[in-house]
Design an enzyme around this catalytic site. Structure first.
Site, PDB file in Angstrom:
ATOM      1  N   SER A 242       0.842  -1.190   0.000  1.00 26.21           N
ATOM      2  CA  SER A 242       0.000   0.000   0.000  1.00 26.21           C
ATOM      3  C   SER A 242       0.887   1.253   0.000  1.00 26.21           C
ATOM      4  CB  SER A 242      -0.966  -0.053   1.192  1.00 26.21           C
ATOM      5  OG  SER A 242      -2.004   0.871   1.041  1.00 26.21           O
TER       6      SER A 242
ATOM      7  N   ASP B 298      -9.993  -5.687  -3.257  1.00 26.80           N
ATOM      8  CA  ASP B 298      -9.402  -4.660  -2.398  1.00 26.80           C
ATOM      9  C   ASP B 298     -10.284  -3.418  -2.436  1.00 26.80           C
ATOM     10  OD1 ASP B 298      -7.793  -2.487  -1.484  1.00 26.80           O
ATOM     11  OD2 ASP B 298      -5.965  -3.555  -2.045  1.00 26.80           O
TER      12      ASP B 298
ATOM     13  N   HIS C 241      -7.299  -6.141   0.940  1.00 26.52           N
ATOM     14  CA  HIS C 241      -6.125  -5.293   1.234  1.00 26.52           C
ATOM     15  C   HIS C 241      -5.386  -5.742   2.495  1.00 26.52           C
ATOM     16  CE1 HIS C 241      -4.039  -1.588   0.143  1.00 26.52           C
ATOM     17  NE2 HIS C 241      -4.053  -1.168   1.405  1.00 26.52           N
TER      18      HIS C 241
END
Lengths: 277, 277
Positions: B147, B223, B256
């Site tokens: 991320s 995600d 995620h």
């Protein structure tokens, strides 16, 4: 039963459920990991019993067990460590009694007797629930756990011959009737009659003739709780005296943390897979 | 440099250190995993850059990377995601700015410029420190992250040709200058001149001619941040236009979380091991 979370992991699915438990008289939360193989066939189950302060979340997020479960085609059944909630008795200033510390017994003393029936929950209610709800092979089960949950795994297997094909434990509280954690919880949950305590003590159960089935135990030599709380040498001595086969491995330099579990959980799941086939 | 924790894991050692950082002007904490191979020889390093809200703890406890690092003989270098402490600027009501959200840039705008120099910290100060302190092969490095840390890994590789043998990312913030997380942090840390932002944006850097070296990117299709914040299609388009080789894998059904990382971290470390040999 309410499905509250689904996460894809290693090709399978990690899910969390909430349900009203008849044995604990309150809502309980548990997690299930279904390996990819469960999408086309029923799979065996490994129950994981966690230690003091844990919920169902610690093992699923820190042990890395899903990878091996996916490889071996095993479901993981991960209960909480106690009943919880506003209406459930607790010892708020203690981590080793009350919520998060159910000790896998059926409490008979007040104020715990209303909800603290983790033994019935993990050996009766939860297996019936998950085997009727998920693609699991009926009655094809193994059990493992850590610390308080290692104790739980041992007594579940010892008290229920034939219910689990194999058992394993990481740093179990091996003789709780003579260690502070066990004495604290047993006196609270079961009252002062120590004979009742012995019915939930792995070492005492072996001395009374109970047999665990195929048993693997790992213990870290650098575990800070080893000498005072865990006492694996008591379990080993009872096994030796009574001719019980135990594979107890002292793992040099390992502590009581989930890194210790993560290091050896693959070998434990392989041990179970061998007996679950 | 103060050693504050040592835990045995997979035959190697996971350690945590605190030191006074000259680039961040405050105490910084990082973790290092040294595989068993490091007991007898110098090993290559994989730097892991974490995402928003993380410290050095999330990756080490949740990704299961130590197992693969032990198998492959790789050290893991795991910095924090920002400077921290009472004297360090913060946006206390926000998870996506300030402490825990350093974004791997060198801040030039106030009040951040005094401490927020994570780019220099992870690309200069930390490599010099760990390579002089631990049995690491000098200059034999790879970089990965998740991320915000996936963005960090990409820009570290793109801005420093030859410094890393390979790079990989999980769900990176691939074009931060046009997503809310990136706009929020870049405007705060770097001021309003968007040209300065582009120097820390993987997609813009590729459009400007930078080349990342061997690159692997995994992105979960489920995600929740994919469409608004991550924008891997922008990175992919820039790579295509400029003839940059990118292995971008859309992983069906993954979210995620760290379970997504845990599922694929073994393949990422194998990718790095191949180029670090």
């Amino acid at each position: 039963m309410e499905n509250i979370e689904n996460i894809k992991a290693f090709g399978g699915w990690l899910s969390r459920y909430r349900h009203l438990s008849s044995s604990c008289n309150c809502e309980m939360t548990f997690s299930v990991y279904l390996p990819p193989q469960a999408q086309s066939a029923r799979v065996p189950s490994v129950y994981w019993l966690s230690g003091l302060t844990c919920s169902d979340d610690n093992f699923r997020s820190k042990a890395g067990a899903e990878r091996y479960a996916a490889e071996l085609g095993l479901a993981l059944i991960i209960p909480d460590t106690s009943p919880r909630g506003d209406g459930v008795a607790d010892a708020e200033d203690r981590y080793d009694l009350g919520q998060g510390a159910g000790f896998y017994v059926d409490a008979t003393a007040e104020p715990w007797a209303a909800h603290y029936h983790m033994y019935t929950y993990v050996t009766r209610e939860l297996p019936a629930l998950v085997e009727s709800s998920f693609p699991l092979m009926n009655g094809v089960r193994a059990v493992s756990g850590h610390s308080m949950g290692g104790h739980g795994a041992l007594i579940c297997a010892l008290k229920n011959p034939g219910m689990y094909r194999s058992v394993s434990a990481f740093a179990p509280i091996a003789n709780p009737v003579v260690c502070p954690w066990g004495e604290g919880c047993f006196s609270a949950y079961l009252g002062s009659d120590r004979a009742r305590w012995e019915a939930y003590d792995a070492t005492c159960l072996i001395e009374s003739g109970a047999r665990p089935g195929p048993l693997l135990v790992d213990q870290g030599s650098a575990d800070g709780f080893l000498a005072e709380q865990l006492l694996p040498e008591h379990l080993q001595a009872a096994c030796k005296t009574h001719g019980v086969d135990i594979r107890l491995r002292m793992q040099e330099g390992y502590d009581h943390s989930y890194y210790f579990i993560a290091t050896f959980i693959g070998e434990h799941l392989a041990h179970h897979a061998e007996h679950l086939r």
